[in-house]
Design a protein around this motif. Structure first.
Motif, PDB file in Angstrom:
ATOM      1  N   LEU A 110      43.117  37.722  34.202  1.00  0.00           N
ATOM      2  CA  LEU A 110      43.972  38.797  34.706  1.00  0.00           C
ATOM      3  C   LEU A 110      43.490  39.285  36.071  1.00  0.00           C
ATOM      4  O   LEU A 110      44.304  39.602  36.943  1.00  0.00           O
ATOM      5  CB  LEU A 110      44.032  39.949  33.703  1.00  0.00           C
ATOM      6  N   ASP A 111      42.170  39.350  36.266  1.00  0.00           N
ATOM      7  CA  ASP A 111      41.637  39.727  37.575  1.00  0.00           C
ATOM      8  C   ASP A 111      42.051  38.713  38.639  1.00  0.00           C
ATOM      9  O   ASP A 111      42.431  39.082  39.751  1.00  0.00           O
ATOM     10  CB  ASP A 111      40.112  39.835  37.529  1.00  0.00           C
ATOM     11  N   ALA A 112      41.995  37.433  38.288  1.00  0.00           N
ATOM     12  CA  ALA A 112      42.391  36.392  39.232  1.00  0.00           C
ATOM     13  C   ALA A 112      43.883  36.491  39.548  1.00  0.00           C
ATOM     14  O   ALA A 112      44.298  36.322  40.699  1.00  0.00           O
ATOM     15  CB  ALA A 112      42.057  35.008  38.667  1.00  0.00           C
ATOM     16  N   LEU A 113      44.689  36.775  38.536  1.00  0.00           N
ATOM     17  CA  LEU A 113      46.122  36.943  38.746  1.00  0.00           C
ATOM     18  C   LEU A 113      46.394  38.121  39.678  1.00  0.00           C
ATOM     19  O   LEU A 113      47.219  38.026  40.592  1.00  0.00           O
ATOM     20  CB  LEU A 113      46.844  37.146  37.409  1.00  0.00           C
ATOM     21  N   GLU A 114      45.690  39.218  39.456  1.00  0.00           N
ATOM     22  CA  GLU A 114      45.863  40.392  40.314  1.00  0.00           C
ATOM     23  C   GLU A 114      45.527  40.057  41.768  1.00  0.00           C
ATOM     24  O   GLU A 114      46.255  40.432  42.693  1.00  0.00           O
ATOM     25  CB  GLU A 114      44.967  41.533  39.817  1.00  0.00           C
ATOM     26  N   THR A 115      44.461  39.305  41.963  1.00  0.00           N
ATOM     27  CA  THR A 115      44.074  38.894  43.313  1.00  0.00           C
ATOM     28  C   THR A 115      45.171  38.059  43.953  1.00  0.00           C
ATOM     29  O   THR A 115      45.528  38.262  45.125  1.00  0.00           O
ATOM     30  CB  THR A 115      42.752  38.093  43.263  1.00  0.00           C
ATOM     31  N   GLU A 116      45.741  37.131  43.203  1.00  0.00           N
ATOM     32  CA  GLU A 116      46.802  36.281  43.733  1.00  0.00           C
ATOM     33  C   GLU A 116      48.055  37.087  44.064  1.00  0.00           C
ATOM     34  O   GLU A 116      48.727  36.822  45.065  1.00  0.00           O
ATOM     35  CB  GLU A 116      47.128  35.142  42.759  1.00  0.00           C
ATOM     36  N   VAL A 117      48.381  38.065  43.250  1.00  0.00           N
ATOM     37  CA  VAL A 117      49.551  38.914  43.517  1.00  0.00           C
ATOM     38  C   VAL A 117      49.347  39.682  44.820  1.00  0.00           C
ATOM     39  O   VAL A 117      50.242  39.734  45.668  1.00  0.00           O
ATOM     40  CB  VAL A 117      49.820  39.878  42.335  1.00  0.00           C
ATOM     41  N   TYR A 118      48.164  40.266  44.994  1.00  0.00           N
ATOM     42  CA  TYR A 118      47.887  40.993  46.244  1.00  0.00           C
ATOM     43  C   TYR A 118      47.936  40.051  47.448  1.00  0.00           C
ATOM     44  O   TYR A 118      48.471  40.394  48.501  1.00  0.00           O
ATOM     45  CB  TYR A 118      46.525  41.690  46.181  1.00  0.00           C
ATOM     46  N   ARG A 119      47.384  38.852  47.275  1.00  0.00           N
ATOM     47  CA  ARG A 119      47.386  37.874  48.360  1.00  0.00           C
ATOM     48  C   ARG A 119      48.820  37.488  48.734  1.00  0.00           C
ATOM     49  O   ARG A 119      49.172  37.405  49.908  1.00  0.00           O
ATOM     50  CB  ARG A 119      46.591  36.649  47.911  1.00  0.00           C
ATOM     51  N   ALA A 120      49.663  37.270  47.713  1.00  0.00           N
ATOM     52  CA  ALA A 120      51.059  36.893  47.974  1.00  0.00           C
ATOM     53  C   ALA A 120      51.806  38.025  48.665  1.00  0.00           C
ATOM     54  O   ALA A 120      52.584  37.785  49.594  1.00  0.00           O
ATOM     55  CB  ALA A 120      51.754  36.519  46.668  1.00  0.00           C
ATOM     56  N   ARG A 121      51.570  39.254  48.234  1.00  0.00           N
ATOM     57  CA  ARG A 121      52.228  40.404  48.885  1.00  0.00           C
ATOM     58  C   ARG A 121      51.799  40.512  50.341  1.00  0.00           C
ATOM     59  O   ARG A 121      52.611  40.768  51.230  1.00  0.00           O
ATOM     60  CB  ARG A 121      51.895  41.695  48.146  1.00  0.00           C
ATOM     61  N   ARG A 122      50.506  40.325  50.593  1.00  0.00           N
ATOM     62  CA  ARG A 122      49.992  40.419  51.963  1.00  0.00           C
ATOM     63  C   ARG A 122      50.609  39.323  52.829  1.00  0.00           C
ATOM     64  O   ARG A 122      51.065  39.572  53.943  1.00  0.00           O
ATOM     65  CB  ARG A 122      48.468  40.295  51.953  1.00  0.00           C
ATOM     66  N   ASP A 123      50.667  38.108  52.269  1.00  0.00           N
ATOM     67  CA  ASP A 123      51.235  36.999  53.026  1.00  0.00           C
ATOM     68  C   ASP A 123      52.717  37.235  53.317  1.00  0.00           C
ATOM     69  O   ASP A 123      53.195  36.902  54.401  1.00  0.00           O
ATOM     70  CB  ASP A 123      51.051  35.683  52.274  1.00  0.00           C
ATOM     71  N   ASN A 124      53.451  37.800  52.366  1.00  0.00           N
ATOM     72  CA  ASN A 124      54.875  38.090  52.568  1.00  0.00           C
ATOM     73  C   ASN A 124      55.067  39.133  53.656  1.00  0.00           C
ATOM     74  O   ASN A 124      56.011  39.052  54.442  1.00  0.00           O
ATOM     75  CB  ASN A 124      55.529  38.553  51.280  1.00  0.00           C
ATOM     76  N   ARG A 125      54.198  40.136  53.690  1.00  0.00           N
ATOM     77  CA  ARG A 125      54.304  41.179  54.741  1.00  0.00           C
ATOM     78  C   ARG A 125      53.997  40.602  56.110  1.00  0.00           C
ATOM     79  O   ARG A 125      54.614  40.963  57.106  1.00  0.00           O
ATOM     80  CB  ARG A 125      53.362  42.331  54.436  1.00  0.00           C
ATOM     81  N   GLU A 126      53.046  39.694  56.174  1.00  0.00           N
ATOM     82  CA  GLU A 126      52.647  39.113  57.461  1.00  0.00           C
ATOM     83  C   GLU A 126      53.735  38.199  57.999  1.00  0.00           C
ATOM     84  O   GLU A 126      53.922  38.107  59.213  1.00  0.00           O
ATOM     85  CB  GLU A 126      51.336  38.342  57.309  1.00  0.00           C
ATOM     86  N   THR A 127      54.488  37.514  57.129  1.00  0.00           N
ATOM     87  CA  THR A 127      55.534  36.603  57.596  1.00  0.00           C
ATOM     88  C   THR A 127      56.849  37.298  57.824  1.00  0.00           C
ATOM     89  O   THR A 127      57.759  36.742  58.420  1.00  0.00           O
ATOM     90  CB  THR A 127      55.730  35.440  56.596  1.00  0.00           C
ATOM     91  N   ALA A 128      56.987  38.544  57.330  1.00  0.00           N
ATOM     92  CA  ALA A 128      58.257  39.253  57.473  1.00  0.00           C
ATOM     93  C   ALA A 128      58.391  39.918  58.817  1.00  0.00           C
ATOM     94  O   ALA A 128      57.638  40.077  59.635  1.00  0.00           O
ATOM     95  CB  ALA A 128      58.381  40.301  56.389  1.00  0.00           C
TER      96      ALA A 128
END
Length: 110
Positions: free
Chosen positions: A92-110
């Motif tokens: 679950l900790d790893a999943l949380e990290t991936e979710v934050y990473r995906a959100r950050r990447d989406n903000r950077e590309t938007a």
């Protein structure tokens, strides 16, 4: 933990714990709700008190019983660990990290 587990193994003691969870009750008030004798209820209360699951306080001539939730803490932790499959916290900790990473990447590309 063993004392608490043994104490809650009895259905009358579990019912008593539910009764005193929200309100302070005397032994007589508790006994009035059961088809067993008052001495039997007193024995159940003694087991609950000695296991740390209820507290009693004297007010005048009456002894009031109430739930002591701290008495269930060790048993609660043991049961929680037993019910949680090994490794789930790390997953679950790893999943949380991936979710934050995906959100950050989406903000950077938007």
């Amino acid at each position: 933990m063993d004392q608490a587990a043994e104490a809650i193994a009895d259905p009358i003691r579990r019912a008593i714990l539910r009764m005193v969870r929200d309100e302070r009750l005397t032994a007589g008030e508790i006994a009035a709700r059961f088809p067993v004798s008052r001495p039997a209820v007193s024995r159940h209360l003694r087991v609950l008190r000695e296991s740390g699951l209820v507290t009693d306080d004297l007010s005048g001539r009456h002894r009031y019983y109430s739930l002591n939730p701290d008495g269930l803490t060790e048993l609660h932790h043991w049961l929680s660990a037993l019910m949680t499959p090994a490794g789930w916290e790390q997953r679950l900790d790893a999943l949380e990290t991936e979710v934050y990473r995906a959100r950050r990447d989406n903000r950077e590309t938007a």
